[in-house]
Design a protein around this motif. Structure first.
Motif, PDB file in Angstrom:
ATOM      1  N   ILE A  54       0.858  -1.193   0.000  1.00  0.00           N
ATOM      2  CA  ILE A  54       0.000   0.000   0.000  1.00  0.00           C
ATOM      3  C   ILE A  54       0.891   1.238   0.000  1.00  0.00           C
ATOM      4  O   ILE A  54       1.886   1.296   0.725  1.00  0.00           O
ATOM      5  N   ASP A  55       0.549   2.239  -0.808  1.00  0.00           N
ATOM      6  CA  ASP A  55       1.406   3.421  -0.869  1.00  0.00           C
ATOM      7  C   ASP A  55       1.461   4.082   0.509  1.00  0.00           C
ATOM      8  O   ASP A  55       0.484   4.051   1.271  1.00  0.00           O
ATOM      9  N   PRO A  56       2.621   4.655   0.884  1.00  0.00           N
ATOM     10  CA  PRO A  56       2.828   5.150   2.250  1.00  0.00           C
ATOM     11  C   PRO A  56       1.772   6.134   2.736  1.00  0.00           C
ATOM     12  O   PRO A  56       1.339   6.061   3.888  1.00  0.00           O
ATOM     13  N   ALA A  57       1.345   7.062   1.885  1.00  0.00           N
ATOM     14  CA  ALA A  57       0.366   8.059   2.321  1.00  0.00           C
ATOM     15  C   ALA A  57      -0.954   7.395   2.701  1.00  0.00           C
ATOM     16  O   ALA A  57      -1.563   7.724   3.726  1.00  0.00           O
ATOM     17  N   THR A  58      -1.403   6.445   1.876  1.00  0.00           N
ATOM     18  CA  THR A  58      -2.645   5.727   2.176  1.00  0.00           C
ATOM     19  C   THR A  58      -2.477   4.864   3.414  1.00  0.00           C
ATOM     20  O   THR A  58      -3.361   4.804   4.277  1.00  0.00           O
ATOM     21  N   TYR A  59      -1.334   4.196   3.525  1.00  0.00           N
ATOM     22  CA  TYR A  59      -1.079   3.312   4.665  1.00  0.00           C
ATOM     23  C   TYR A  59      -1.160   4.075   5.982  1.00  0.00           C
ATOM     24  O   TYR A  59      -1.845   3.661   6.923  1.00  0.00           O
ATOM     25  N   LEU A  60      -0.469   5.198   6.059  1.00  0.00           N
ATOM     26  CA  LEU A  60      -0.399   5.946   7.310  1.00  0.00           C
ATOM     27  C   LEU A  60      -1.729   6.609   7.663  1.00  0.00           C
ATOM     28  O   LEU A  60      -1.989   6.896   8.832  1.00  0.00           O
ATOM     29  N   GLU A  73      -8.041  -5.955  -1.790  1.00  0.00           N
ATOM     30  CA  GLU A  73      -8.227  -5.462  -3.155  1.00  0.00           C
ATOM     31  C   GLU A  73      -6.964  -5.686  -3.982  1.00  0.00           C
ATOM     32  O   GLU A  73      -7.024  -6.173  -5.120  1.00  0.00           O
ATOM     33  N   ILE A  74      -5.807  -5.338  -3.411  1.00  0.00           N
ATOM     34  CA  ILE A  74      -4.538  -5.516  -4.121  1.00  0.00           C
ATOM     35  C   ILE A  74      -4.295  -6.996  -4.418  1.00  0.00           C
ATOM     36  O   ILE A  74      -3.949  -7.381  -5.539  1.00  0.00           O
ATOM     37  N   GLY A  75      -4.480  -7.838  -3.401  1.00  0.00           N
ATOM     38  CA  GLY A  75      -4.186  -9.257  -3.555  1.00  0.00           C
ATOM     39  C   GLY A  75      -5.089  -9.954  -4.545  1.00  0.00           C
ATOM     40  O   GLY A  75      -4.625 -10.765  -5.366  1.00  0.00           O
ATOM     41  N   PHE A  76      -6.386  -9.655  -4.503  1.00  0.00           N
ATOM     42  CA  PHE A  76      -7.309 -10.312  -5.420  1.00  0.00           C
ATOM     43  C   PHE A  76      -7.089  -9.855  -6.860  1.00  0.00           C
ATOM     44  O   PHE A  76      -7.252 -10.636  -7.799  1.00  0.00           O
ATOM     45  N   VAL A  77      -6.708  -8.597  -7.041  1.00  0.00           N
ATOM     46  CA  VAL A  77      -6.392  -8.133  -8.399  1.00  0.00           C
ATOM     47  C   VAL A  77      -5.121  -8.822  -8.904  1.00  0.00           C
ATOM     48  O   VAL A  77      -5.071  -9.330 -10.032  1.00  0.00           O
ATOM     49  N   GLN A  78      -4.095  -8.873  -8.066  1.00  0.00           N
ATOM     50  CA  GLN A  78      -2.833  -9.491  -8.483  1.00  0.00           C
ATOM     51  C   GLN A  78      -2.981 -10.985  -8.742  1.00  0.00           C
ATOM     52  O   GLN A  78      -2.284 -11.543  -9.592  1.00  0.00           O
ATOM     53  N   SER A  79      -3.895 -11.647  -8.011  1.00  0.00           N
ATOM     54  CA  SER A  79      -4.092 -13.085  -8.193  1.00  0.00           C
ATOM     55  C   SER A  79      -5.030 -13.403  -9.348  1.00  0.00           C
ATOM     56  O   SER A  79      -5.236 -14.572  -9.681  1.00  0.00           O
ATOM     57  N   GLY A  80      -5.625 -12.370  -9.963  1.00  0.00           N
ATOM     58  CA  GLY A  80      -6.502 -12.581 -11.103  1.00  0.00           C
ATOM     59  C   GLY A  80      -7.939 -12.898 -10.741  1.00  0.00           C
ATOM     60  O   GLY A  80      -8.730 -13.272 -11.610  1.00  0.00           O
TER      61      GLY A  80
END
Length: 225
Positions: A54-60, A73-80
């Protein structure tokens, strides 16, 4: 280089706010995110690298379960599982039409499989010996990986004492890359002043679970094996 998720001991973040009598979940959606992550999320993709990407600004700026949701969201997109466009279209649909029914799949077989996945974890086989015993003095390694690691920056290059052996588990630094390397895991006790300096309370100790790869004998050279 310190990354946004590894800020333990870093100045400028202020004290940790402790909420008394806090509920398990503050909002209903948090419980749903917890359910998705613990039953199917971390079985579909490596959870921690997704959170750490997650980008640092969003993470913090995100709460605990907002980080989990972003990671899903990131994982499911990357896993297809679905695409960015499909995710964006569905979010927009419910944003503009909040009364639209949420899709559901009442498949008892999938529910059973998810529960089995959640509770069927087993320790890997390990035929080696442990390098350390309870009471041994150890020195933690300096590690600056490009990916995931389980040793926080504030605990690197520090002297501690083995408090307990916790069993054998796959080294997560490699497991998230699809490589299984079983190793003993130890609970290591540190004097708070060793970690935080003389300003720390002298009577406090910090206990951290660490894989064997992170540890050296006090007189060993800290070089990559």
């Amino acid at each position: 280089m310190r990354r946004a998720h590894d800020v333990g001991g870093a100045p400028g973040f202020g004290p940790i706010a402790i909420e008394k009598n806090a509920p398990v979940f503050h909002e209903e959606w948090e419980g749903r995110v917890f359910g998705m992550m613990t039953t199917i999320g971390h079985r579909t993709f490596p959870m921690r690298p997704a959170i750490e990407s997650i980008d640092p600004a969003t993470y913090l700026a995100s709460s605990y379960y907002q980080k989990w949701l972003n990671a899903l969201e990131i994982g499911f997109v990357q896993s297809g599982t679905f695409t960015d466009d499909e995710l964006g279209n569905r979010v927009e649909l419910h944003r503009t039409n909040p009364d639209t029914p949420v899709s559901q799949n009442h498949d008892s077989g999938l529910t059973h499989a998810a529960r089995e996945n959640r509770y069927s974890q087993r320790s890997p086989k390990y035929d080696g010996n442990t390098a350390f015993s309870v009471g041994d003095s150890v020195l933690t390694r300096h590690i600056d990986p490009s990916g995931h690691t389980r040793i926080p920056r504030y605990a690197q290059g520090k002297h501690g004492t083995v408090h307990a052996l916790r069993g054998v588990y796959d080294l997560l630094d490699l497991k998230v890359q699809g490589v299984r390397k079983p190793e003993p895991v130890y609970t290591v006790s540190f004097d708070a002043r060793e970690l935080w300096g003389d300003e720390a309370e002298s009577s406090q100790r910090v206990y951290i679970d660490l894989w064997e790869s992170y540890l050296l004998l006090p007189n060993q050279s800290d070089k990559a094996p």
